[in-house]
Design a protein around this motif. Structure first.
Motif, PDB file in Angstrom:
ATOM      1  N   THR A  69       0.844  -1.198   0.000  1.00 24.96           N
ATOM      2  CA  THR A  69       0.000   0.000   0.000  1.00 24.96           C
ATOM      3  C   THR A  69       0.881   1.250   0.000  1.00 24.96           C
ATOM      4  O   THR A  69       0.614   2.214  -0.727  1.00 24.96           O
ATOM      5  CB  THR A  69      -0.915   0.009   1.252  1.00 24.96           C
ATOM      6  OG1 THR A  69      -1.506  -1.279   1.348  1.00 24.96           O
ATOM      7  CG2 THR A  69      -1.994   1.053   1.154  1.00 24.96           C
ATOM      8  N   ALA A  70       1.935   1.223   0.816  1.00 17.83           N
ATOM      9  CA  ALA A  70       2.806   2.400   0.909  1.00 17.83           C
ATOM     10  C   ALA A  70       3.500   2.662  -0.424  1.00 17.83           C
ATOM     11  O   ALA A  70       3.597   3.810  -0.878  1.00 17.83           O
ATOM     12  CB  ALA A  70       3.835   2.190   2.016  1.00 17.83           C
ATOM     13  N   ILE A  71       3.971   1.600  -1.077  1.00 17.45           N
ATOM     14  CA  ILE A  71       4.656   1.766  -2.373  1.00 17.45           C
ATOM     15  C   ILE A  71       3.667   2.289  -3.415  1.00 17.45           C
ATOM     16  O   ILE A  71       3.959   3.229  -4.148  1.00 17.45           O
ATOM     17  CB  ILE A  71       5.303   0.433  -2.830  1.00 17.45           C
ATOM     18  CG1 ILE A  71       6.494   0.085  -1.924  1.00 17.45           C
ATOM     19  CG2 ILE A  71       5.776   0.526  -4.288  1.00 17.45           C
ATOM     20  CD1 ILE A  71       7.136  -1.256  -2.207  1.00 17.45           C
ATOM     21  N   LEU A  72       2.490   1.667  -3.448  1.00 18.97           N
ATOM     22  CA  LEU A  72       1.485   2.101  -4.428  1.00 18.97           C
ATOM     23  C   LEU A  72       1.101   3.565  -4.218  1.00 18.97           C
ATOM     24  O   LEU A  72       0.919   4.313  -5.167  1.00 18.97           O
ATOM     25  CB  LEU A  72       0.235   1.219  -4.336  1.00 18.97           C
ATOM     26  CG  LEU A  72       0.366  -0.170  -4.936  1.00 18.97           C
ATOM     27  CD1 LEU A  72      -0.903  -0.969  -4.731  1.00 18.97           C
ATOM     28  CD2 LEU A  72       0.693  -0.097  -6.419  1.00 18.97           C
ATOM     29  N   ASP A  73       1.005   3.944  -2.959  1.00 16.25           N
ATOM     30  CA  ASP A  73       0.666   5.331  -2.622  1.00 16.25           C
ATOM     31  C   ASP A  73       1.649   6.307  -3.256  1.00 16.25           C
ATOM     32  O   ASP A  73       1.258   7.270  -3.909  1.00 16.25           O
ATOM     33  CB  ASP A  73       0.778   5.479  -1.094  1.00 16.25           C
ATOM     34  CG  ASP A  73      -0.540   5.875  -0.509  1.00 16.25           C
ATOM     35  OD1 ASP A  73      -1.565   5.428  -1.048  1.00 16.25           O
ATOM     36  OD2 ASP A  73      -0.527   6.638   0.478  1.00 16.25           O
TER      37      ASP A  73
END
Ligand code: ADP
Ligand code: MG
Length: 248
Positions: A219-223
């Motif tokens: 999620t953090a990377i996609l964000d």
């Protein structure tokens, strides 16, 4: 005091204007034959030095970029890639996305021109005076894992962190363990809003979680990647297969 051409050349070299030093006799001849004013003469001399320096800078940036091959956007045939319009390609070529630190994500099956487009845009950026770094995901992860003790990895990662545009090719060909995903996240987080990233992948963001493992990190990377990004889907048949060289 001596005003010989040689002594002037020595002085130009002293001030690190060696290209001008080399061409000085030629400039002096031209100045006489064209009756240049003092200002014209200085302008010609300085413009020459400036363009030589720009050229050298471009050559240095091309070397640092480490493109696997160099193919320009002019060599990209839109008849062969119907998912991209000529207007879209022109807009990408204008590089306003790069000025605004937007990311580009090229998705599609193998051979449809994802890497070619990324390199073509990288070349444009370099011509525009930007620093570009190209790396495949397969190289990036080992570099991140050996950064603490391998000089080669340190140099490469420093260039990536300082680049205006980072091209990460073939994002999701391999699954990552948690440590690798963590290292990758830290890099993406560093680049976030500081530079632009072009990612190429044969899988869409909806499948990235499965390869990155940890849901939180995914999620953090996609964000970071998807906030301020343009996702471009490329379809069609593989250019490599269509135009494959045959020995028969
Ligand atoms: P991938 O999508 O797998 O990254 P590449 O960009 O590496 O594919 O393209 C494979 C080869 O086909 C390269 O040599 C590339 O220059 C060529 N190619 C692909 N699409 C086009 C196109 N639309 N016009 C010209 N060459 C293309
Ligand atoms: Mg590719």
């Amino acid at each position: 005091m001596s005003y010989s051409v040689e002594s002037l050349q020595r002085q130009f070299k002293l001030f690190r204007m060696s290209e001008t030093a080399k061409e000085l006799p030629d400039f002096l001849r031209k100045a006489e034959s064209h009756s240049w004013t003092y200002q014209e003469f200085l302008h010609e001399l300085l413009s020459y030095e400036e363009s030589c320096r720009e050229q050298k800078m471009i050559e240095k940036h091309l070397k640092w970029a480490r493109f696997p091959y160099q193919k320009s956007l002019n060599e990209f045939d839109l008849q062969e890639q119907r998912s991209l319009s000529s207007r879209q390609l022109k807009q990408l070529k204008e590089l306003s996305w790069l000025e605004q630190s937007f990311n580009l994500i090229f998705l599609g099956p193998p051979g449809v021109g994802k890497t070619h487009l990324a390199i073509g845009l990288g070349l444009e950026a370099i011509q525009n005076g930007q620093r570009v770094s190209f790396i495949s995901m397969g190289e990036l992860i080992p570099f991140l894992k050996t950064e603490e003790y391998l000089r080669k990895a340190q140099i490469q990662l420093n260039r990536i962190r300082k680049a205006d545009l980072v091209i990460i090719d073939d994002l999701m060909y391999m699954a990552m363990d948690q440590h690798e995903a963590n290292l990758f996240f830290h890099l993406i987080n560093h680049l976030y809003e500081r530079s632009s990233i072009i990612l190429t992948s044969n899988k869409g963001p909806e499948d990235w979680g499965e390869l990155l493992g940890d849901q939180g990190i995914t999620t953090a990377i996609l964000d970071c990647l998807l906030h301020r990004s343009e996702v471009i889907h490329l379809n069609g048949e593989s250019h490599r297969i269509k135009y494959r060289n045959s020995i028969f």
